[in-house]
Scaffold this motif. Structure first.
Motif, PDB file in Angstrom:
ATOM      1  N   LEU A 515       0.841  -1.191   0.000  1.00  0.00           N
ATOM      2  CA  LEU A 515       0.000   0.000   0.000  1.00  0.00           C
ATOM      3  C   LEU A 515       0.879   1.244   0.000  1.00  0.00           C
ATOM      4  O   LEU A 515       1.931   1.280   0.638  1.00  0.00           O
ATOM      5  CB  LEU A 515      -0.915   0.010   1.225  1.00  0.00           C
ATOM      6  CG  LEU A 515      -1.998  -1.069   1.293  1.00  0.00           C
ATOM      7  CD1 LEU A 515      -2.883  -0.865   2.503  1.00  0.00           C
ATOM      8  CD2 LEU A 515      -2.832  -1.081   0.026  1.00  0.00           C
ATOM      9  N   GLY A 516       0.424   2.274  -0.702  1.00  0.00           N
ATOM     10  CA  GLY A 516       1.206   3.504  -0.771  1.00  0.00           C
ATOM     11  C   GLY A 516       2.568   3.312  -1.389  1.00  0.00           C
ATOM     12  O   GLY A 516       3.515   4.010  -1.016  1.00  0.00           O
ATOM     13  N   HIS A 517       2.685   2.344  -2.335  1.00  0.00           N
ATOM     14  CA  HIS A 517       3.974   2.032  -2.968  1.00  0.00           C
ATOM     15  C   HIS A 517       5.038   1.679  -1.932  1.00  0.00           C
ATOM     16  O   HIS A 517       6.219   2.000  -2.083  1.00  0.00           O
ATOM     17  CB  HIS A 517       4.455   3.190  -3.835  1.00  0.00           C
ATOM     18  CG  HIS A 517       3.481   3.587  -4.910  1.00  0.00           C
ATOM     19  ND1 HIS A 517       3.254   2.813  -6.024  1.00  0.00           N
ATOM     20  CD2 HIS A 517       2.663   4.663  -5.007  1.00  0.00           C
ATOM     21  CE1 HIS A 517       2.338   3.402  -6.783  1.00  0.00           C
ATOM     22  NE2 HIS A 517       1.964   4.521  -6.193  1.00  0.00           N
ATOM     23  N   GLY A 518       4.615   0.997  -0.853  1.00  0.00           N
ATOM     24  CA  GLY A 518       5.553   0.590   0.192  1.00  0.00           C
ATOM     25  C   GLY A 518       5.739   1.610   1.291  1.00  0.00           C
ATOM     26  O   GLY A 518       6.362   1.312   2.308  1.00  0.00           O
ATOM     27  N   SER A 519       5.214   2.820   1.108  1.00  0.00           N
ATOM     28  CA  SER A 519       5.290   3.876   2.144  1.00  0.00           C
ATOM     29  C   SER A 519       3.877   4.383   2.394  1.00  0.00           C
ATOM     30  O   SER A 519       3.489   5.470   1.949  1.00  0.00           O
ATOM     31  CB  SER A 519       6.200   5.016   1.685  1.00  0.00           C
ATOM     32  OG  SER A 519       7.509   4.550   1.443  1.00  0.00           O
ATOM     33  N   PRO A 520       3.069   3.590   3.096  1.00  0.00           N
ATOM     34  CA  PRO A 520       1.646   3.921   3.241  1.00  0.00           C
ATOM     35  C   PRO A 520       1.424   5.151   4.117  1.00  0.00           C
ATOM     36  O   PRO A 520       2.188   5.436   5.038  1.00  0.00           O
ATOM     37  CB  PRO A 520       1.060   2.664   3.898  1.00  0.00           C
ATOM     38  CG  PRO A 520       2.205   2.042   4.622  1.00  0.00           C
ATOM     39  CD  PRO A 520       3.414   2.323   3.779  1.00  0.00           C
ATOM     40  N   ARG A 521       0.337   5.863   3.805  1.00  0.00           N
ATOM     41  CA  ARG A 521      -0.097   6.983   4.637  1.00  0.00           C
ATOM     42  C   ARG A 521      -0.947   6.409   5.765  1.00  0.00           C
ATOM     43  O   ARG A 521      -2.037   5.893   5.533  1.00  0.00           O
ATOM     44  CB  ARG A 521      -0.898   7.979   3.802  1.00  0.00           C
ATOM     45  CG  ARG A 521      -0.081   8.729   2.762  1.00  0.00           C
ATOM     46  CD  ARG A 521      -0.971   9.384   1.727  1.00  0.00           C
ATOM     47  NE  ARG A 521      -1.603   8.381   0.874  1.00  0.00           N
ATOM     48  CZ  ARG A 521      -2.359   8.658  -0.189  1.00  0.00           C
ATOM     49  NH1 ARG A 521      -2.566   9.919  -0.521  1.00  0.00           N
ATOM     50  NH2 ARG A 521      -2.894   7.683  -0.902  1.00  0.00           N
ATOM     51  N   VAL A 522      -0.435   6.484   6.989  1.00  0.00           N
ATOM     52  CA  VAL A 522      -1.091   5.899   8.153  1.00  0.00           C
ATOM     53  C   VAL A 522      -1.769   7.012   8.944  1.00  0.00           C
ATOM     54  O   VAL A 522      -1.128   8.005   9.320  1.00  0.00           O
ATOM     55  CB  VAL A 522      -0.088   5.148   9.046  1.00  0.00           C
ATOM     56  CG1 VAL A 522      -0.796   4.533  10.244  1.00  0.00           C
ATOM     57  CG2 VAL A 522       0.634   4.071   8.242  1.00  0.00           C
ATOM     58  N   LEU A 523      -3.061   6.846   9.193  1.00  0.00           N
ATOM     59  CA  LEU A 523      -3.825   7.804   9.992  1.00  0.00           C
ATOM     60  C   LEU A 523      -4.278   7.115  11.269  1.00  0.00           C
ATOM     61  O   LEU A 523      -5.042   6.156  11.218  1.00  0.00           O
ATOM     62  CB  LEU A 523      -5.040   8.305   9.198  1.00  0.00           C
ATOM     63  CG  LEU A 523      -5.992   9.249   9.935  1.00  0.00           C
ATOM     64  CD1 LEU A 523      -5.278  10.529  10.356  1.00  0.00           C
ATOM     65  CD2 LEU A 523      -7.209   9.555   9.075  1.00  0.00           C
ATOM     66  N   SER A 524      -3.774   7.594  12.407  1.00  0.00           N
ATOM     67  CA  SER A 524      -4.172   7.033  13.693  1.00  0.00           C
ATOM     68  C   SER A 524      -5.336   7.837  14.256  1.00  0.00           C
ATOM     69  O   SER A 524      -5.273   9.066  14.345  1.00  0.00           O
ATOM     70  CB  SER A 524      -3.004   7.053  14.683  1.00  0.00           C
ATOM     71  OG  SER A 524      -3.432   6.574  15.942  1.00  0.00           O
ATOM     72  N   LEU A 525      -6.408   7.138  14.635  1.00  0.00           N
ATOM     73  CA  LEU A 525      -7.592   7.792  15.192  1.00  0.00           C
ATOM     74  C   LEU A 525      -7.660   7.638  16.699  1.00  0.00           C
ATOM     75  O   LEU A 525      -8.717   7.862  17.293  1.00  0.00           O
ATOM     76  CB  LEU A 525      -8.859   7.211  14.546  1.00  0.00           C
ATOM     77  CG  LEU A 525      -8.925   7.270  13.017  1.00  0.00           C
ATOM     78  CD1 LEU A 525     -10.278   6.786  12.523  1.00  0.00           C
ATOM     79  CD2 LEU A 525      -8.656   8.676  12.510  1.00  0.00           C
ATOM     80  N   ASP A 526      -6.557   7.267  17.311  1.00  0.00           N
ATOM     81  CA  ASP A 526      -6.513   7.033  18.755  1.00  0.00           C
ATOM     82  C   ASP A 526      -6.891   8.312  19.498  1.00  0.00           C
ATOM     83  O   ASP A 526      -6.220   9.346  19.374  1.00  0.00           O
ATOM     84  CB  ASP A 526      -5.112   6.578  19.169  1.00  0.00           C
ATOM     85  CG  ASP A 526      -5.108   6.023  20.582  1.00  0.00           C
ATOM     86  OD1 ASP A 526      -6.205   5.800  21.135  1.00  0.00           O
ATOM     87  OD2 ASP A 526      -4.014   5.812  21.133  1.00  0.00           O
TER      88      ASP A 526
END
Length: 821
Positions: A515-526
């Motif tokens: 995902l994301g070409h190996g560098s995914p955009r991670v969104l934490s909703l914590d």
């Protein structure tokens, strides 16, 4: 396979040594019912007659036959009555085809079972089995219900009906005893509908009837086609408008024929013939068949369709919101890596940690350690000090090879303190910890120390340990998931991973699957409230970590607002809102709750992301098949209806007689149903970006349809006009003209089939059979006289071929338009 729960009420009171007692049977029958996965079905003949009663073509044949009897034309009347037989046969075939998937599933069930009751073995009907029964199976037997393996001898089972895997599966017995277990591994279960390939076994029946995995498949398959889908509603509207237009055209034709002086009977026959030619009954029939085929094919792909709308929408999916655990990953914690201390091998670290695990491990991490290292041969557990959140460690005192040891496993910082390691000594371990954590792995440490002689077993040593090593755990990717995700991305489908895991773990897994070409955009909703979330931020993320159920729903809505057709996977009650809101809700068949399955449109029987991707590929092929099938129907009906109306309106003899309409209907029904049934071969393809609502035909295809239909109409009318003045047939020019027009229309039909299908699959056989049958009906005098046509000469046949070829060239733009999407 996942651990499956065993409902205690199903086995309590049952003795695996003697089976159920006679006194228990009646009460259990009232409680659980019979072991039936199918409800009573109407008699096949009655079902066919009921279905056929709604076919307007049959009523047309009956009414026209009565009319010809009244006019004294007995031969024509008898021929029309006989034409009912093949139409009834096609209705019977269609009814049988739509029931094939359910009956195919039900056929994989045992009819009898060898059961132990009151300590005696007896043969009973399989439908009489009850939860708590003990049965015996041998090679060749179909398993009669879902149960646990009590004892086995080299048991191997074919589970391809449930898993799609063709290789045999070995089974193991549960632990001996009379107390039912709370749960059992998949390797200790056998399921209804599977077959014993080798060995024999004694089974403790847990689930019967509709509660078996197989029974649920049959039940859900039967309910899948009940809801009317948007496409069905659109087809109904199309048919309604065509019927209104056909009625007006028929009235106009009747009036014109009367004014022209052809008489009341001619006007009535002309109007009725045109009405049946214009009647678009094939459209709903073909749509129903294609949806039924879609349900069946997706079930073969391990995707159980509960609502037919899924067959339409699955091929349009442009975004997938997928769970991580159990869908992208195996859903089971595994020991993936060991980092040993001095003088130890990597395999020794798991052995040390296993000494600290309890013998009956219920913790997933302990199970993973024991699976990798075993319980420790020759070690005797003397005392244990369990893990708590405050202590963050588990300690065991053991004796092995005459030496007593204290072994500890737990949080690395806690074990470091017990080992007395300073910052410099711990630095190499910290570097390893950071590297493993960056991969999203959960890491613990283990250590050991010898016990002094006479050490009190009630006292836990809290110093003097030597670090044995680090153990890294993770939930590994399912086999083939990375390739499946890449297939989606290449096809223009967005994949968003939604998980409650830590962002670091989620990001590492997302990077592994690309995902994301190996560098995914991670969104934490914590810790973030729903009202704080930005829809653009949600829709742009590759990974949503620490997601709550309501936030998963917001993600689905954000993607839909941006024009995506969204598929979302879920397995729990908390996923129900997202499953219901998504365009395609997809529940997990193995670990999903009943609420999730009921809310979903599709159930994945193997909980695997690859199955979802295969279902999308099959859905896209099914939609393509349906497009081409409808294009063929439109191309065929347009010249048929227009020529049937324009020729008599011009004052010329009728182009089509009732028997000819029957002939053409017998041609178009099977070719439309059988011709466009290609399977998905090339996998997913990229669809063009959608602008506005999804259309069944893009505008370019509609213009191409008008071109092809116009040229075909001109070809048929031109053939009729040429036949009226054909040299050598002055005795009956109308018969020559009618025959030449019919042959031209049939050859155009064959060209339409060839151009739209690209001669894939069974299409060459369908075209060949239809063309040969049509030519034989014209050229064989005994048949042509019955059909009121006459054999054609070589030059006339050549003209029909030329006209059909020109029509085929006009259909080329339509083929390109449909291929372009």
């Amino acid at each position: 396979m996942d651990n499956l729960p065993v409902p205690p009420e199903r086995l309590l009171g049952s003795d695996p040594q003697t089976g159920l007692g006679s006194a228990q049977l009646e009460e259990r029958r009232r409680q659980f019912g019979e072991n039936n996965v199918t409800e009573a079905r109407p008699h096949p003949l009655l079902a066919v007659v009921t279905a056929s009663a709604g076919d307007p073509m049959l009523w047309f044949l009956l009414s026209m036959s009565v009319l010809f009897f009244f006019l004294g034309d007995t031969t024509e009347a008898v021929v029309l009555l006989l034409a009912i037989v093949p139409l009834l046969g096609m209705d019977a075939w269609l009814h049988r085809r739509t029931q094939a998937s359910t009956e195919g599933l039900a056929s994989r069930l045992a009819s009898t079972a060898r059961v132990l009751r009151d300590g005696r073995w007896q043969e009973i009907a399989a439908r009489e089995l009850l939860p708590g029964d003990v049965v015996e199976v041998v090679p060749g037997d179909w398993v009669p219900a879902d149960g646990l393996v009590l004892a086995e001898d080299q048991l191997q089972v074919d589970e391809s009906s449930l898993t799609g895997e063709s290789f045999p599966v070995r089974k193991q017995p549960i632990a001996p005893g009379n107390t039912p277990p709370a749960g059992a591994d998949g390797g200790q279960w056998v399921h209804a509908g599977t077959r014993v390939l080798g060995g024999k076994a004694r089974l403790w029946i847990v689930h019967t009837g509709a509660n078996t995995r197989y029974g649920e498949i049959v039940r859900l398959t039967r309910t899948s086609g009940q809801a009317r889908t948007p496409l069905q509603q659109a087809v109904t509207r199309l048919v309604r408008w065509i019927l209104v237009a056909a009625l007006l055209l028929c009235l106009l034709l009747a009036v014109v024929r009367l004014v022209q002086g052809h008489g009341l009977v001619d006007a009535l026959v002309s109007a009725l013939t045109l009405a049946v030619a214009a009647l678009p009954e094939e459209f709903p029939v073909v749509l129903t068949l294609f949806l039924g085929v879609g349900v069946y094919r997706l079930a073969q792909r391990q995707a159980l369709v509960r609502r037919a709308v899924a067959v339409e929408n699955i091929g349009r999916v442009s975004a997938i919101c997928s769970d991580k655990t159990g869908t992208l990953t195996e859903g089971e914690l595994r020991l993936l890596q060991c980092v040993p201390g001095d003088d130890l091998e990597a395999g020794d670290v798991a052995g040390v940690a296993a000494l600290a695990c309890g013998a009956a491990a219920h913790d997933p991490m302990d199970r993973a350690i024991l699976a990798a290292a075993g319980p420790g041969a020759g070690a005797v557990r003397l005392a244990s000090f369990p893990f708590t959140e405050d202590r963050r460690r588990e300690t065991a005192l053991v004796e092995r090879d005459g030496q007593r040891l204290a072994v500890v496993k737990g949080a690395p910082e806690t074990v470091r303190r017990l080992c007395g390691l300073g910052a410099a000594q711990y630095q190499p371990w910290q570097q390893q910890l950071d590297a493993l954590a960056a991969q999203g792995l959960k890491v613990i440490a283990c250590a050991s120390r010898p016990l002094a002689p006479g050490h009190e077993l009630t006292v836990e040593p809290d110093d003097g340990y030597t670090m044995a090593g680090l153990l890294a755990f993770g939930d590994p990717l399912r086999e083939g998931v990375r390739e499946a995700v890449q297939t989606c991305l290449q096809a223009g489908i967005r994949v968003v991973m939604v998980t409650g895991d830590h962002p670091l773990t989620a990001g590492a897994i997302a990077g592994q699957i690309g995902l994301g070409h190996g560098s995914p955009r991670v969104l934490s909703l914590d810790g973030r409230q729903d009202q704080e979330l930005d829809a653009d931020e949600l829709a742009a993320a590759d990974v949503i970590a620490r997601a709550a159920p309501g936030q998963k729903l917001l993600l689905v809505q954000a993607l839909q607002a941006r024009g995506h057709t969204v598929a979302v996977t879920g397995d729990g009650v908390n996923d129900v809102p997202a499953l219901q809101t998504a365009d395609i809700g997809i529940a997990m068949g193995q670990r999903g709750t009943r609420s999730a399955r009921e809310a979903a449109a599709i159930v994945l029987l193997d909980d695997n992301f690859r199955t979802l991707v295969n279902a999308i590929a099959e859905g896209r092929q099914l939609f393509t098949n349906l497009q081409r099938g409808f294009a063929y129907l439109l191309l065929f009906h347009a010249p048929l209806v227009l020529s049937a109306a324009l020729v008599p309106l011009a004052g010329l003899p009728l182009l089509y007689l009732p028997i000819h309409i029957v002939w053409l209907e017998l041609l178009i029904h099977p070719t439309a149903m059988l011709g466009f049934q290609q399977h998905s071969q090339a996998g997913l393809r990229r669809l063009p970006a959608a602008k506005g609502p999804v259309r069944f035909f893009p505008p370019r295809a509609w213009w191409a349809l008008l071109l092809g239909a116009g040229v075909a109409t001109a070809a048929v009318i031109g053939a009729y006009a040429a036949g009226l003045h054909w040299p050598g047939d002055a005795a009956d020019p109308a018969a020559t003209a009618r025959t030449l027009a019919l042959v031209t229309l049939m050859l155009c039909s064959a060209v339409f089939l060839a151009m739209l299908s690209r001669l894939a699959g069974r299409m060459p056989r369908v075209i060949g059979a239809a063309t040969l049958a049509s030519v034989a009906l014209v050229q064989v005098p005994a048949l042509s006289s019955v059909l009121l046509v006459q054999p054609l000469g070589t030059s006339a046949l050549l003209l029909a071929v030329v006209l059909a070829t020109v029509t085929g060239a006009a259909v080329l733009p339509l083929r390109r338009a449909l291929s372009a999407g």
